[in-house]
Write a protein that holds these residues in place. Structure first.
Motif, short mmCIF file in Angstrom:
data_model
loop_
_atom_site.label_atom_id
_atom_site.label_comp_id
_atom_site.label_asym_id
_atom_site.label_seq_id
_atom_site.Cartn_x
_atom_site.Cartn_y
_atom_site.Cartn_z
N ASP A 95 0.85 -1.39 0.07
CA ASP A 95 0.10 -0.01 -0.02
C ASP A 95 0.91 1.36 0.09
O ASP A 95 1.03 1.80 1.32
CB ASP A 95 -1.05 -0.15 1.29
CG ASP A 95 -1.89 1.23 0.85
OD1 ASP A 95 -1.99 1.75 -0.06
OD2 ASP A 95 -2.79 1.28 2.02
N GLY A 99 -2.30 2.85 -4.48
CA GLY A 99 -3.08 1.85 -4.77
C GLY A 99 -2.02 0.78 -5.46
O GLY A 99 -2.48 -0.29 -6.26
N THR A 100 -0.91 0.84 -5.13
CA THR A 100 0.21 -0.17 -5.60
C THR A 100 0.80 -0.96 -4.52
O THR A 100 1.58 -0.05 -3.61
CB THR A 100 1.00 0.46 -6.82
OG1 THR A 100 0.45 0.98 -7.73
CG2 THR A 100 1.99 -0.49 -7.35
N ARG A 118 -1.36 -3.75 -8.64
CA ARG A 118 -2.20 -2.60 -8.52
C ARG A 118 -3.51 -3.08 -8.02
O ARG A 118 -4.21 -4.00 -8.82
CB ARG A 118 -2.34 -2.14 -10.02
CG ARG A 118 -0.95 -1.20 -10.43
CD ARG A 118 -1.24 -0.17 -11.65
NE ARG A 118 0.10 0.14 -12.01
CZ ARG A 118 0.60 -0.20 -13.04
NH1 ARG A 118 0.05 -1.05 -13.89
NH2 ARG A 118 1.82 0.31 -13.36
N ARG A 119 -4.01 -2.73 -7.15
CA ARG A 119 -5.19 -2.73 -6.48
C ARG A 119 -6.30 -2.04 -7.25
O ARG A 119 -6.30 -1.05 -7.79
CB ARG A 119 -5.17 -2.42 -4.91
CG ARG A 119 -4.38 -3.50 -4.36
CD ARG A 119 -4.55 -3.34 -2.78
NE ARG A 119 -2.97 -2.79 -2.54
CZ ARG A 119 -3.24 -1.36 -2.15
NH1 ARG A 119 -4.11 -0.98 -1.78
NH2 ARG A 119 -2.00 -0.85 -1.93
#
Length: 119
Positions: A95, A99-100, A118-119
């Motif tokens: 985190d 978002g990565t 990547r989330r």
């Protein structure tokens, strides 16, 4: 797609020189990235729709290098598997605030590479 090389990074304490070199050699373009306080420039290819790499200003804090990054489903699990196979986790960030999740690993022969999700 997971488990494929989808990103590369050129790290240097002379980003302007690297831009001149790679831009002149391959026609790459460079644009400021969204990396907070880090000087990270997105690298684009002629005719490409999206950036495919990044230029990282090390500010002399790390040796200059070029490294490939593999997209994975789970960074923590990949780090654990790497260690079980004799690799080493050099740095892991879960985190990054953008978002990565990512990590830098060293393989059994000493080569450094990156993994990310990547989330």
């Amino acid at each position: 797609m997971d488990n494929t090389v989808t990103w590369f990074e050129v790290a240097t304490d002379d980003p302007e020189g690297a831009q001149r070199f790679y831009g002149g050699l391959f026609g790459w373009t460079f644009a400021a990235g969204e990396a907070g306080p880090i000087d990270y420039r997105m690298i684009g290819y002629p005719g490409a729709e999206q950036p495919a790499g990044g230029l990282f200003n090390t500010k002399g804090e790390f040796p200059s290098h070029a490294v490939f990054h593999v997209q994975v489903a789970d960074v923590e699990a990949t780090c654990a598997t790497s260690e079980s196979l004799g690799g080493k986790v050099i740095m892991k960030v879960i985190d990054d605030g953008a978002g990565t999740d990512f990590a830098y690993l060293r393989d059994t022969s000493g080569s450094v590479f990156g993994v990310f999700h990547r989330r």
